[in-house]
Design a protein around this motif. Sequence first.
Motif, PDB file in Angstrom:
ATOM      1  N   PRO A  47      -8.240  -3.408 -15.508  1.00 30.16           N
ATOM      2  CA  PRO A  47      -9.033  -2.259 -15.989  1.00 30.16           C
ATOM      3  C   PRO A  47      -9.534  -1.356 -14.871  1.00 30.16           C
ATOM      4  O   PRO A  47      -9.795  -0.184 -15.110  1.00 30.16           O
ATOM      5  N   CYS A  48      -9.691  -1.886 -13.658  1.00 27.53           N
ATOM      6  CA  CYS A  48     -10.267  -1.070 -12.591  1.00 27.53           C
ATOM      7  C   CYS A  48      -9.308  -0.001 -12.081  1.00 27.53           C
ATOM      8  O   CYS A  48      -9.722   0.887 -11.329  1.00 27.53           O
ATOM      9  N   THR A  49      -8.019  -0.073 -12.469  1.00 26.64           N
ATOM     10  CA  THR A  49      -7.070   0.905 -11.942  1.00 26.64           C
ATOM     11  C   THR A  49      -7.395   2.328 -12.381  1.00 26.64           C
ATOM     12  O   THR A  49      -7.162   3.276 -11.641  1.00 26.64           O
ATOM     13  N   HIS A  50      -7.953   2.483 -13.589  1.00 24.79           N
ATOM     14  CA  HIS A  50      -8.287   3.824 -14.073  1.00 24.79           C
ATOM     15  C   HIS A  50      -9.363   4.452 -13.196  1.00 24.79           C
ATOM     16  O   HIS A  50      -9.304   5.625 -12.841  1.00 24.79           O
ATOM     17  N   THR A  51     -10.370   3.639 -12.835  1.00 24.88           N
ATOM     18  CA  THR A  51     -11.434   4.136 -11.960  1.00 24.88           C
ATOM     19  C   THR A  51     -10.877   4.493 -10.600  1.00 24.88           C
ATOM     20  O   THR A  51     -11.255   5.511 -10.000  1.00 24.88           O
ATOM     21  N   LEU A  52      -9.984   3.679 -10.085  1.00 21.69           N
ATOM     22  CA  LEU A  52      -9.411   3.957  -8.766  1.00 21.69           C
ATOM     23  C   LEU A  52      -8.587   5.240  -8.786  1.00 21.69           C
ATOM     24  O   LEU A  52      -8.605   6.013  -7.830  1.00 21.69           O
ATOM     25  N   GLN A  53      -7.862   5.476  -9.866  1.00 19.82           N
ATOM     26  CA  GLN A  53      -7.057   6.688  -9.940  1.00 19.82           C
ATOM     27  C   GLN A  53      -7.921   7.939  -9.944  1.00 19.82           C
ATOM     28  O   GLN A  53      -7.509   8.988  -9.444  1.00 19.82           O
ATOM     29  N   SER A  54      -9.146   7.848 -10.483  1.00 18.97           N
ATOM     30  CA  SER A  54     -10.016   9.019 -10.517  1.00 18.97           C
ATOM     31  C   SER A  54     -10.425   9.464  -9.117  1.00 18.97           C
ATOM     32  O   SER A  54     -10.858  10.601  -8.932  1.00 18.97           O
ATOM     33  N   ALA A  55     -10.298   8.585  -8.130  1.00 18.01           N
ATOM     34  CA  ALA A  55     -10.624   8.945  -6.748  1.00 18.01           C
ATOM     35  C   ALA A  55      -9.461   9.617  -6.036  1.00 18.01           C
ATOM     36  O   ALA A  55      -9.596  10.014  -4.877  1.00 18.01           O
ATOM     37  N   HIS A  56      -8.311   9.748  -6.731  1.00 13.26           N
ATOM     38  CA  HIS A  56      -7.101  10.386  -6.169  1.00 13.26           C
ATOM     39  C   HIS A  56      -6.717   9.763  -4.819  1.00 13.26           C
ATOM     40  O   HIS A  56      -6.594  10.455  -3.810  1.00 13.26           O
ATOM     41  N   PRO A  57      -6.522   8.447  -4.802  1.00 16.59           N
ATOM     42  CA  PRO A  57      -6.174   7.817  -3.526  1.00 16.59           C
ATOM     43  C   PRO A  57      -4.676   7.882  -3.266  1.00 16.59           C
ATOM     44  O   PRO A  57      -3.888   8.314  -4.114  1.00 16.59           O
ATOM     45  N   THR A  58      -4.287   7.456  -2.089  1.00 20.03           N
ATOM     46  CA  THR A  58      -2.880   7.248  -1.777  1.00 20.03           C
ATOM     47  C   THR A  58      -2.504   5.863  -2.290  1.00 20.03           C
ATOM     48  O   THR A  58      -3.072   4.867  -1.843  1.00 20.03           O
ATOM     49  N   VAL A  59      -1.580   5.781  -3.229  1.00 18.82           N
ATOM     50  CA  VAL A  59      -1.212   4.517  -3.856  1.00 18.82           C
ATOM     51  C   VAL A  59       0.034   3.974  -3.185  1.00 18.82           C
ATOM     52  O   VAL A  59       1.064   4.636  -3.119  1.00 18.82           O
ATOM     53  N   LEU A  60      -0.089   2.765  -2.669  1.00 22.53           N
ATOM     54  CA  LEU A  60       1.036   2.094  -2.033  1.00 22.53           C
ATOM     55  C   LEU A  60       1.430   0.901  -2.880  1.00 22.53           C
ATOM     56  O   LEU A  60       0.700  -0.093  -2.928  1.00 22.53           O
ATOM     57  N   SER A  61       2.541   0.991  -3.575  1.00 22.83           N
ATOM     58  CA  SER A  61       3.025  -0.129  -4.364  1.00 22.83           C
ATOM     59  C   SER A  61       3.737  -1.094  -3.426  1.00 22.83           C
ATOM     60  O   SER A  61       4.632  -0.709  -2.658  1.00 22.83           O
ATOM     61  N   LEU A  62       3.317  -2.356  -3.452  1.00 17.58           N
ATOM     62  CA  LEU A  62       3.926  -3.333  -2.556  1.00 17.58           C
ATOM     63  C   LEU A  62       5.367  -3.576  -3.001  1.00 17.58           C
ATOM     64  O   LEU A  62       5.614  -3.983  -4.132  1.00 17.58           O
ATOM     65  N   PRO A  63       6.334  -3.356  -2.146  1.00 17.75           N
ATOM     66  CA  PRO A  63       7.749  -3.392  -2.553  1.00 17.75           C
ATOM     67  C   PRO A  63       8.211  -4.819  -2.811  1.00 17.75           C
ATOM     68  O   PRO A  63       7.636  -5.780  -2.296  1.00 17.75           O
ATOM     69  N   PRO A  64       9.262  -4.988  -3.621  1.00 17.63           N
ATOM     70  CA  PRO A  64       9.822  -6.327  -3.835  1.00 17.63           C
ATOM     71  C   PRO A  64      10.474  -6.851  -2.564  1.00 17.63           C
ATOM     72  O   PRO A  64      10.889  -6.092  -1.684  1.00 17.63           O
ATOM     73  N   LEU A  65      10.561  -8.172  -2.491  1.00 19.69           N
ATOM     74  CA  LEU A  65      11.211  -8.784  -1.342  1.00 19.69           C
ATOM     75  C   LEU A  65      12.709  -8.531  -1.421  1.00 19.69           C
ATOM     76  O   LEU A  65      13.335  -8.667  -2.471  1.00 19.69           O
ATOM     77  N   SER A  66      13.292  -8.185  -0.300  1.00 19.16           N
ATOM     78  CA  SER A  66      14.738  -7.966  -0.245  1.00 19.16           C
ATOM     79  C   SER A  66      15.456  -9.314  -0.182  1.00 19.16           C
ATOM     80  O   SER A  66      14.848 -10.341   0.170  1.00 19.16           O
ATOM     81  N   PRO A  67      16.741  -9.363  -0.520  1.00 20.68           N
ATOM     82  CA  PRO A  67      17.488 -10.632  -0.405  1.00 20.68           C
ATOM     83  C   PRO A  67      17.419 -11.229   0.995  1.00 20.68           C
ATOM     84  O   PRO A  67      17.314 -12.454   1.136  1.00 20.68           O
ATOM     85  N   ASP A  68      17.477 -10.389   2.012  1.00 18.59           N
ATOM     86  CA  ASP A  68      17.394 -10.915   3.377  1.00 18.59           C
ATOM     87  C   ASP A  68      16.023 -11.537   3.640  1.00 18.59           C
ATOM     88  O   ASP A  68      15.921 -12.585   4.297  1.00 18.59           O
ATOM     89  N   ASP A  69      14.944 -10.879   3.127  1.00 17.80           N
ATOM     90  CA  ASP A  69      13.593 -11.433   3.296  1.00 17.80           C
ATOM     91  C   ASP A  69      13.477 -12.786   2.603  1.00 17.80           C
ATOM     92  O   ASP A  69      12.872 -13.731   3.145  1.00 17.80           O
TER      93      ASP A  69
END
Length: 893
Positions: free
Chosen positions: A140-162
């Motif tokens: 639920p806190c994501t809506h509040t965070l979006q109201s601050a207009h932050p830079t959103v960094l989605s953590l990427p999936p692990l690659s096959p090599d990783d």
Amino acid sequence: MTENVVETRLSPSKSGLETGVKTKTNLKHYNTDTHAQAVKILVHFIGLTGESRNIRLVLQSLCIQLAEAYSPHTQLSEGLPQLINEFHSLLGLVGAERSLMVLLDGLDELSEEHDADLSWISTPLPPNVHLILSATTDSPCTHTLQSAHPTVLSLPPLSPDDITAALETKLRTDQRCLQEQQWQLLVQACLSCPCPLYLEAAYSESRLWTSYSSQVSLSLPASLEGLYFSLLARLERELGRQLELLELLARDEKVLQEVTSCHSSPSHSRVPYVLWARLKHDLGQHLTEVRTDRTWVYRWTHCELGDVCIKHYLKTDDSRMAVHADYADYYRDKSQHAHIFQPLAWTLDEEEDCEGMTKSYRFNLRKLHGLPYHLVRSSQILSFLSECIFNYEFLLHKAWGLSVLDIEEDLKKAVLPDKVLVDVEVLSGALEMSREVLLQDPCQLASQLMGRLGQMVIEDRPVAKGDPLKFSYLHSILAQCTQSSLPVLLPSSTCLLPPGGLQHTLLAGNTLHILPCFCSGVGSFSLSEARVKGQRVLYAVQIVGIAVVGNLEPAGHLTNVTALGGAQRGPFAVTSESDGSLRFWDLEQRRIIRSLDPVGGVVGDSITLGLDDRMLIICMGQSLQVREVESGRVVYSESDSVDVPIVTTTCEGQLLVIFYDGSHRVKVFDLASSCSLLHCTAISMEHEAIHKDRSILLSNSSIRDYVLFAYRSGSEAAVFSARGGAVLSVLSAQHGAASIQAVEMTEDYLLLFCRYPYKRGSEIIHIELFSTVSFLYLRSILGCSQDCISQVSGNQAGTHAVAFCPSPHTGITELVTWNLETEDHKHITRFPAVLTKGLCFDLRLCLGICSGEKYLRLWDLTSRINDQALTYNIHKPRSEGTEEIIPMGKTPR
């Protein structure tokens, strides 16, 4: 957010709560790489302990760390609104030479206290402060965070090599190897759910495989939830076999005889300890031991497993409430296990040198926290009220072991459907009024409750036999106060202000609370971010504000407010704190719009705005300083005066008029001409004034070039013409026994607040009204003998006069009003603080500062200004419902 701070190495993971471990590792790497940049890093992992889930305690911990680094002698508050203000104020102290990065991991783990308030995140930050937050996309806190207009960094999936490299490293570290088919199964499972937490859990399951394990018996579900369900199913099978063995052994009489001879049989059934030991061993890294409430407890390492357990074992609301009820019974000593003992505190006798024995207390914080929580979660609200909220010993130990603020948080949970709990509202108001006292000495709880609620309970009597009482619980808790386990001093009658009355709003700067609109699901993230439900994202917050000065909205005061001044145009105010810094307030928006740094060590004890609010006049003792608001430049100053300057403005703020307390000298300056001196004259009145401290009384308002002034305790006032530099008229009180306490001016009236002798040695206030045109006496308005006027202010419409009546002896301030046309006199409200300065812009915005406080108090008088029940005109006959009063005289019957 600057590019050198937002780096991919801060976002390696994707799901669950595993980011804490990953973030720790990467912060170490980040810190060494950026050592040359001199970045200070503060890291908080929310949800790691019970205390870290309360937003108030999280902010308090952050403020303590910031204060130690930037302002060691700062006195911090404990309430959430004050902590929000102090948090931003401390961030404003971060210097440009060393940036600050604050990382809060797991915001979605915040508990329900204060509704997990995140509105403070939307406040703009200083340019050298960076805030990094992490939360899952479905929280639920994501809506509040979006109201601050932050830079959103989605953590990427692990690659096959990783994935391959990570698994090979783990196998090499554990000195293990897998069969080729097992290796392929593990790799393919991790590729189907490429997040670090799944990789950790899947590898943990693979450690149970042997080289001869049948390929058919091996499986790894393709989701994290499925993997945890598989883990629970495996544990059920293995523990089920042990239960079968225990059952068979119990059927052997010889085994039972040996067990009975070595161990006394308990009087109740209990789970064998060996089962718990085995379960703890099999869960392994899925359980973590953490310190909370001053003891060690177990928690799920990752909340995802906890969610799966709830879905699997507690599928209905009734089953979940039953578990909470069991916990509540455990804390209430109502369990069938008689050996369990859960007191509120353990008492230890300690011997001190030459002082005999003393007692020390170790509070049972788990019970103080846990019992209210589980009673509420099991829907036992009535038990919650009787055993926690209105249980004096419980409240005493909770205020003593924790804080009165924790009690106030519990009170917000006391809600019954379709019923208003008047007792809860009254108790909440009493604790709020006694908060400052109980924060310093919680053992005064009994005296505070008796002093505030005693009379209310005494007067709560049924009108007729069989009628219910107004209060259902207050009678009980006050009776318990008389039987306190601690020696207490109880008042014999009500000696403190009771709760109720007009509430005020605390203005602390960045504390305007905006209730977020919570939503379920993923929200409005991009498709790439929403592919995995529960995905962890980082919010890099570096907000660009819409403030008057630069990009940053200034924070509130860190030290006590010393002075208050009002603007001439609009509802704006200016305050000064004990370090000399100034804050400008927009009262309509309840926020600070700019700040000024101190100049010349001047700490204002009086502030006045002039020249359309473009000039600022600050007085400190015998010193005076005139500054430009826009630039902060000092245009005039004086510090060689023997007497204390008392200032006001006239001609719509263009002319500055300075009286000197202790002399007859008056100076007039033209602020529009670089504060040039127009007049320096000596004034005289018909009766020579006796000068003493604070003897000069000046009106806050002005019309034309008039300044109304008087000498305190004298019997006459005068109208001074600033342009002419002379006294225009002397206004004499209607009786020689008058003692003038204050003066004020409206468009129509010149007001003299006079104190006269009254009945039985008391005194009463008369407001004598004079014409602003002819300076002639018009009429008088009577007050009452309870008015101890210190300051007077008139609303902008000129319809009402507002007086502030502080009493240093009782620590109480009262707000009283007069309607200048209807002559109604009302006592609006009383509050437990000593007001040092008050202003009234209009009846919606009545502002004041109190001794020893960092905040402003704001009252809206409109809700009570027409309440006839508050009218206190004792000199008028009561005529409600009476058309005409006819004196009887000597008319015979």
